[in-house]
Design an enzyme around this catalytic site. Sequence first.
Site, PDB file in Angstrom:
ATOM      1  N   HIS A   1     -27.176  31.113  76.887  1.00 10.32           N
ATOM      2  CA  HIS A   1     -25.725  31.142  76.612  1.00 10.32           C
ATOM      3  C   HIS A   1     -25.084  29.758  76.815  1.00 10.32           C
ATOM      4  O   HIS A   1     -24.664  29.156  75.857  1.00 10.32           O
ATOM      5  CB  HIS A   1     -24.974  32.214  77.412  1.00 10.32           C
ATOM      6  CG  HIS A   1     -25.557  33.587  77.297  1.00 10.32           C
ATOM      7  ND1 HIS A   1     -25.726  34.192  76.076  1.00 10.32           N
ATOM      8  CD2 HIS A   1     -26.031  34.459  78.237  1.00 10.32           C
ATOM      9  CE1 HIS A   1     -26.276  35.400  76.277  1.00 10.32           C
ATOM     10  NE2 HIS A   1     -26.474  35.567  77.560  1.00 10.32           N
TER      11      HIS A   1
ATOM     12  N   ASP B   1     -30.803  39.060  72.418  1.00  9.82           N
ATOM     13  CA  ASP B   1     -30.214  39.500  73.675  1.00  9.82           C
ATOM     14  C   ASP B   1     -30.050  41.022  73.781  1.00  9.82           C
ATOM     15  O   ASP B   1     -31.007  41.737  74.024  1.00  9.82           O
ATOM     16  CB  ASP B   1     -28.878  38.754  73.848  1.00  9.82           C
ATOM     17  CG  ASP B   1     -28.328  38.844  75.256  1.00  9.82           C
ATOM     18  OD1 ASP B   1     -28.809  39.675  76.040  1.00  9.82           O
ATOM     19  OD2 ASP B   1     -27.403  38.085  75.595  1.00  9.82           O
TER      20      ASP B   1
HETATM   21  C1  NGQ Z   1     -28.186  41.015  81.325  1.00  6.29           C
HETATM   22  N1  NGQ Z   1     -26.670  40.346  79.609  1.00  6.29           N
HETATM   23  O1  NGQ Z   1     -28.808  40.649  82.300  1.00  6.29           O
HETATM   24  O2  NGQ Z   1     -28.615  41.906  80.576  1.00  6.29           O
HETATM   25  C2  NGQ Z   1     -26.862  40.372  81.034  1.00  6.29           C
HETATM   26  C3  NGQ Z   1     -25.741  41.135  81.678  1.00  6.29           C
HETATM   27  C4  NGQ Z   1     -25.399  40.039  83.879  1.00  6.29           C
HETATM   28  C5  NGQ Z   1     -25.938  39.417  79.043  1.00  6.29           C
HETATM   29  N2  NGQ Z   1     -25.479  38.495  79.798  1.00  6.29           N
HETATM   30  C6  NGQ Z   1     -25.841  41.251  83.138  1.00  6.29           C
HETATM   31  N3  NGQ Z   1     -25.712  39.405  77.775  1.00  6.29           N
HETATM   32  O3  NGQ Z   1     -25.342  38.932  83.376  1.00  6.29           O
HETATM   33  O4  NGQ Z   1     -25.087  40.216  85.067  1.00  6.29           O
HETATM   34 ZN    ZN Z   2     -29.486  38.053  78.664  1.00  4.34          ZN
END
Ligand code: NGQ
Ligand code: ZN
Length: 456
Positions: A273, A324
């Site tokens: 990101h 993702d």
């Molecule tokens: C994840 N996903 O780990 O799946 C993360 C969300 C987080 C994205 N950032 C959870 N798209 O970052 O705490």
């Molecule tokens: Zn992720």
Amino acid sequence: MSAVSTRLFCPQALLPGGWERDVAIGIDAQGRIADLATGASKSGCEILAGPVVPGLANCHSHAFQRAMAGLAECAGAGEDSFWTWRAEMYRTVGLMGPDDVEAIAAKLYVELLKGGFTRVAEFHYLHHGPDGTPYADPARTSLSILAAAGEAGIGLTHLPVFYAHANFGGAAPGEGQRPFLHDVDGFLRLLERLQAPCEAAGATLGLALHSLRAATPGEIAAILAAEATGGPIHIHVAEQEREVEDCLAWSGRRPVDWLVDEAPVDARWCAIHATHMTQGETARLAASGAVAGLCPATEANLGDGIFPATAFLKAGGRLAIGTDSHVATSVGEELRLLEYGQRLRDRRRARLASGPGASVGRTLFDAALAGGAQACGAGLAGLQPGAAADLLVLDGADPYLATAQGDALLDRWLFALGPSAVRDVLVGGRFVVREGRHARDEAIDAAFLKTLRRLQ
Ligand code: NGQ
Ligand code: ZN
């Protein structure tokens, strides 16, 4: 050089130096390109049915999230955000076992192949049962991912994730995070346990730190000092403004500044990101040699913000694309959204073309090809001797493509056509998708349907 076991003929192909006609590709028994000739004859070759381009590596996947894609689009009572989506995602996690993970990942990986990805980096943090109890084999869910990749026939870079805390400063993890947790020793044992199965499966093993929220500086240092994977190192960073604020409050520095200051960030690293960066951070990340792992469809879906891609590329930065949370599953959707985010911000066109006269599609494709291979530890990228024979055959009978030449093929595909533009997909020289179909579509769909029914 090992002996050629298959010879393919491409009427047009995108090579590292540009488009060429009448390209013959010799592939060895290991699935690598052994030799390659332009202006070649078709004799003794299997003739591919359209223009050929290399397959791309997908730098960021949480496979299990595909099961909930499109099911978090109803407004809640308050202000919907990344954080309310995450609570929904944790609820889904609480229903899943290793067989579900395998069924979902196999379906997703077939979708990714059809979308033009021939390798995927699985950022894998769903390690334990719903209440946090480890499985008898602590590598159980990783093995589900390996099995799914094998069934689909996609190249795999497996990145077990270290996750220990809810926020900066070592905050205690929440209930919904119990399936993700390790201490440093347990995590290092998991990496060791996975060496042999990854090698047997032909998968590249690396590792990930979930985020600066989920790992303390001491834990990061201990893991990096002891790990012996030699593979890529990925981390989520600066995706949400709240993360930037929390990082400032904790350390007095912004997340990307902190990471580049405190961790040995180099070409082994992929910053997932990196949405919120100052100009200084953008230049520093570019100069580090790390890849920025961009997931434009998910970043739009979760309301993250817009990555400073124009500035990052100008500074010589390397980028890769990932899917993702898998609200999109194709190369076309991700690259198009990457460019469109920049256009919407700048109110101009052709933001990411490499210069006057350059095709946007070609610039994006070249960047994601090189950056994807780097971020996935996949070795040489592109159609050249020594590289994996991972390739896409675009549909030569499609009128839009039949009338296009060179880079216009990429622009038509990426900006105007859907995934059906990809007709055949080869991984390691073997057909895994033929005329848009995968040999195991029925079995994989049946297992996936069973899991989705159970998760309802
Ligand atoms: C994840 N996903 O780990 O799946 C993360 C969300 C987080 C994205 N950032 C959870 N798209 O970052 O705490
Ligand atoms: Zn992720």
